[in-house]
Design an enzyme around this catalytic site. Structure first.
Site, PDB file in Angstrom:
ATOM      1  N   GLY A 132      47.412  -9.638 -40.103  1.00 57.31           N
ATOM      2  CA  GLY A 132      47.242 -11.051 -39.767  1.00 57.31           C
ATOM      3  C   GLY A 132      47.898 -12.036 -40.713  1.00 57.31           C
ATOM      4  O   GLY A 132      49.071 -11.893 -41.086  1.00 57.31           O
ATOM      5  N   ASP A 183      38.267  -4.601 -52.712  1.00 53.68           N
ATOM      6  CA  ASP A 183      37.180  -5.266 -51.993  1.00 53.68           C
ATOM      7  C   ASP A 183      36.881  -6.547 -52.760  1.00 53.68           C
ATOM      8  O   ASP A 183      36.408  -6.487 -53.916  1.00 53.68           O
ATOM      9  CB  ASP A 183      35.948  -4.358 -51.926  1.00 53.68           C
ATOM     10  N   ASN A 229      42.636 -14.902 -49.178  1.00 52.63           N
ATOM     11  CA  ASN A 229      42.770 -14.890 -47.719  1.00 52.63           C
ATOM     12  C   ASN A 229      41.782 -13.972 -47.004  1.00 52.63           C
ATOM     13  O   ASN A 229      41.483 -14.191 -45.821  1.00 52.63           O
ATOM     14  CB  ASN A 229      44.216 -14.465 -47.381  1.00 52.63           C
ATOM     15  N   TYR A 276      29.913 -17.720 -40.731  1.00 47.55           N
ATOM     16  CA  TYR A 276      31.340 -17.940 -41.032  1.00 47.55           C
ATOM     17  C   TYR A 276      31.556 -19.386 -41.469  1.00 47.55           C
ATOM     18  O   TYR A 276      32.223 -19.660 -42.471  1.00 47.55           O
ATOM     19  CB  TYR A 276      32.137 -17.610 -39.764  1.00 47.55           C
ATOM     20  N   LYS A 283      32.958 -20.874 -45.051  1.00 47.33           N
ATOM     21  CA  LYS A 283      34.190 -21.678 -45.137  1.00 47.33           C
ATOM     22  C   LYS A 283      33.917 -23.058 -45.726  1.00 47.33           C
ATOM     23  O   LYS A 283      34.773 -23.644 -46.393  1.00 47.33           O
ATOM     24  CB  LYS A 283      34.844 -21.786 -43.759  1.00 47.33           C
ATOM     25  N   THR A 322      45.675 -13.462 -34.279  1.00 44.38           N
ATOM     26  CA  THR A 322      45.469 -12.288 -35.149  1.00 44.38           C
ATOM     27  C   THR A 322      44.348 -11.421 -34.569  1.00 44.38           C
ATOM     28  O   THR A 322      43.643 -11.819 -33.632  1.00 44.38           O
ATOM     29  CB  THR A 322      45.046 -12.697 -36.579  1.00 44.38           C
TER      30      THR A 322
HETATM   31  N1  LIG Z   1      43.066 -16.174 -37.205  1.00 45.52           N
HETATM   32  C1  LIG Z   1      42.513 -17.355 -37.155  1.00 45.52           C
HETATM   33  O1  LIG Z   1      42.488 -18.024 -36.108  1.00 45.52           O
HETATM   34  C2  LIG Z   1      41.915 -17.974 -38.398  1.00 45.52           C
HETATM   35  C3  LIG Z   1      41.508 -19.305 -38.338  1.00 45.52           C
HETATM   36  C4  LIG Z   1      40.944 -19.891 -39.456  1.00 45.52           C
HETATM   37  C5  LIG Z   1      40.822 -19.170 -40.620  1.00 45.52           C
HETATM   38  N2  LIG Z   1      41.215 -17.869 -40.653  1.00 45.52           N
HETATM   39  C6  LIG Z   1      41.050 -17.146 -41.921  1.00 45.52           C
HETATM   40  O2  LIG Z   1      42.258 -16.524 -42.298  1.00 45.52           O
HETATM   41  C7  LIG Z   1      41.979 -15.366 -43.073  1.00 45.52           C
HETATM   42  C8  LIG Z   1      42.738 -14.176 -42.495  1.00 45.52           C
HETATM   43  O3  LIG Z   1      42.232 -13.893 -41.197  1.00 45.52           O
HETATM   44  P1  LIG Z   1      43.082 -13.144 -40.069  1.00 45.52           P
HETATM   45  O4  LIG Z   1      42.969 -13.957 -38.867  1.00 45.52           O
HETATM   46  O5  LIG Z   1      44.432 -12.778 -40.603  1.00 45.52           O
HETATM   47  O6  LIG Z   1      42.160 -11.856 -39.850  1.00 45.52           O
HETATM   48  P2  LIG Z   1      42.495 -10.290 -39.899  1.00 45.52           P
HETATM   49  O7  LIG Z   1      41.254  -9.646 -39.425  1.00 45.52           O
HETATM   50  O8  LIG Z   1      43.782  -9.982 -39.246  1.00 45.52           O
HETATM   51  O9  LIG Z   1      42.694 -10.024 -41.463  1.00 45.52           O
HETATM   52  C9  LIG Z   1      41.626 -10.046 -42.374  1.00 45.52           C
HETATM   53  C10 LIG Z   1      41.921  -9.021 -43.465  1.00 45.52           C
HETATM   54  O10 LIG Z   1      40.880  -9.098 -44.444  1.00 45.52           O
HETATM   55  C11 LIG Z   1      40.569  -7.782 -44.836  1.00 45.52           C
HETATM   56  N3  LIG Z   1      39.214  -7.724 -45.408  1.00 45.52           N
HETATM   57  C12 LIG Z   1      38.030  -7.787 -44.752  1.00 45.52           C
HETATM   58  N4  LIG Z   1      37.012  -7.672 -45.627  1.00 45.52           N
HETATM   59  C13 LIG Z   1      37.569  -7.544 -46.855  1.00 45.52           C
HETATM   60  C14 LIG Z   1      37.045  -7.389 -48.171  1.00 45.52           C
HETATM   61  N5  LIG Z   1      35.717  -7.321 -48.386  1.00 45.52           N
HETATM   62  N6  LIG Z   1      37.911  -7.310 -49.214  1.00 45.52           N
HETATM   63  C15 LIG Z   1      39.237  -7.355 -48.984  1.00 45.52           C
HETATM   64  N7  LIG Z   1      39.799  -7.471 -47.783  1.00 45.52           N
HETATM   65  C16 LIG Z   1      38.975  -7.570 -46.727  1.00 45.52           C
HETATM   66  C17 LIG Z   1      40.712  -6.956 -43.580  1.00 45.52           C
HETATM   67  O11 LIG Z   1      40.879  -5.575 -43.851  1.00 45.52           O
HETATM   68  C18 LIG Z   1      41.943  -7.586 -42.929  1.00 45.52           C
HETATM   69  O12 LIG Z   1      43.141  -6.938 -43.314  1.00 45.52           O
HETATM   70  C19 LIG Z   1      40.457 -15.195 -43.039  1.00 45.52           C
HETATM   71  O13 LIG Z   1      39.892 -15.746 -44.224  1.00 45.52           O
HETATM   72  C20 LIG Z   1      40.048 -16.015 -41.833  1.00 45.52           C
HETATM   73  O14 LIG Z   1      38.723 -16.465 -41.908  1.00 45.52           O
HETATM   74  C21 LIG Z   1      41.763 -17.247 -39.570  1.00 45.52           C
END
Ligand SMILES: NC(=O)c1ccc[n+]([C@@H]2O[C@H](COP(=O)([O-])OP(=O)(O)OC[C@H]3O[C@@H](n4cnc5c(N)ncnc54)[C@H](O)[C@@H]3O)[C@@H](O)[C@H]2O)c1
Length: 252
Positions: free
Chosen positions: A17, A64, A91, A156, A160, A193
């Site tokens: 992602g 982690d 992230n 969540y 945030k 994602t």
């Molecule tokens: N995709 C969206 O629409 C969106 C919108 C707002 C915010 N976000 C934020 O962006 C960030 C990335 O999200 P994404 O959409 O790429 O999701 P994603 O699920 O593709 O990626 C999240 C990653 O975090 C890793 N992860 C989970 N728990 C973990 C831990 N304890 N330690 C280390 N790594 C860990 C997962 O293995 C994964 O690779 C997140 O913080 C999410 O809240 C995403």
């Protein structure tokens, strides 16, 4: 191609992602990146692809973000491998689909453990190394959940919101102490994602609900372009700020 030449970054949750796209953009602009994720194989695959495109541009670690001891190891290994630390992208994230009434304490602690405590521990571990490196830029991934009330993303949203508030506290702390470390938060809307797919599946929402809406569905590289700017010296006077990237959904 050279906006980040000489910079060293850590990106958490970078196996997929937004984190993966951030790593690709940072390396494209000349940075060296420590790719970390709880998913070790995924992080290693991202680093291998980056090294294939530019040898020596990346390394990976299983990490982690809830674990303080692992943070110390990740920061120390990054400095040992690449010589310094200039950029941290906090992230890593997880989605929990539950309302204020249905969220269990376990779910609340899980979401806040990864996204609130994880960001706290990351900032705490990175600041001394950034000071040693002459300064840096911390970028904390928040969400437009801080601007919109999302009943089904209660835990969540709480996490945030904490990220946004911590970002401002850290920015002022580092500025008052003349550390040359900036700290900003990024608040995306819906980006295409696995996390959004997962939430949609749990909520029974079709992807077309986003793609056909006026605001649409962003791409990971849309966020990565902002990350590059905030990591670079181009944003040197931008500190403690909330950066919304959502094609205007949160102001309607
Ligand atoms: N995709 C969206 O629409 C969106 C919108 C707002 C915010 N976000 C934020 O962006 C960030 C990335 O999200 P994404 O959409 O790429 O999701 P994603 O699920 O593709 O990626 C999240 C990653 O975090 C890793 N992860 C989970 N728990 C973990 C831990 N304890 N330690 C280390 N790594 C860990 C997962 O293995 C994964 O690779 C997140 O913080 C999410 O809240 C995403």
């Amino acid at each position: 191609m050279s906006r980040l030449t000489g910079k060293v970054a850590i990106v958490t949750g970078a196996a997929s992602g937004l984190g993966k796209a951030d790593c690709e953009a940072l390396v494209r602009e000349g940075a060296q990146v420590m790719v970390t994720d709880v998913n070790a194989a995924g992080a290693a695959a991202v680093a291998a692809a980056l090294n294939a495109s530019r040898p020596g541009s990346a390394a990976s670690m299983q990490h982690d973000v809830r674990d303080e001891a692992q943070w110390a190891t990740v920061v120390a290994t990054t400095v040992k491998t690449f010589g310094k630390l200039n950029v941290l992208v906090n992230n890593a994230g997880v989605v929990v689909v539950a309302t204020p009434e249905t969220t269990t304490l376990e779910q609340f602690r899980f979401a806040n453990g990864v996204m609130s405590e994880g960001v706290f521990l990351g900032c705490k571990a990175a600041i001394p190394a950034m000071k040693e490196s002459g300064g840096g830029s911390i970028i904390n991934m928040s969400s437009i959940a801080t601007h919109l009330g999302y009943p089904v993303f209660f835990a969540y949203s709480a996490a945030k919101g904490a990220v946004q508030a911590m970002t401002k506290s850290i920015a002022v702390y580092c500025q008052m102490n003349k550390m040359n470390i900036r700290c900003n938060s990024v608040h995306p809307g819906a980006i295409d994602t696995a996390m959004v797919d997962n939430a949609n599946q749990q909520l029974g929402i079709d992807k077309s609900a986003y793609t056909e809406a006026p605001w649409g569905l962003g791409k990971p590289e849309d966020v990565a372009n902002l990350i590059v700017f905030l990591a670079s010296e181009e944003s040197r006077f931008i500190n403690g700020t909330t950066h919304v990237i959502d094609n205007a959904i949160s102001i309607q």
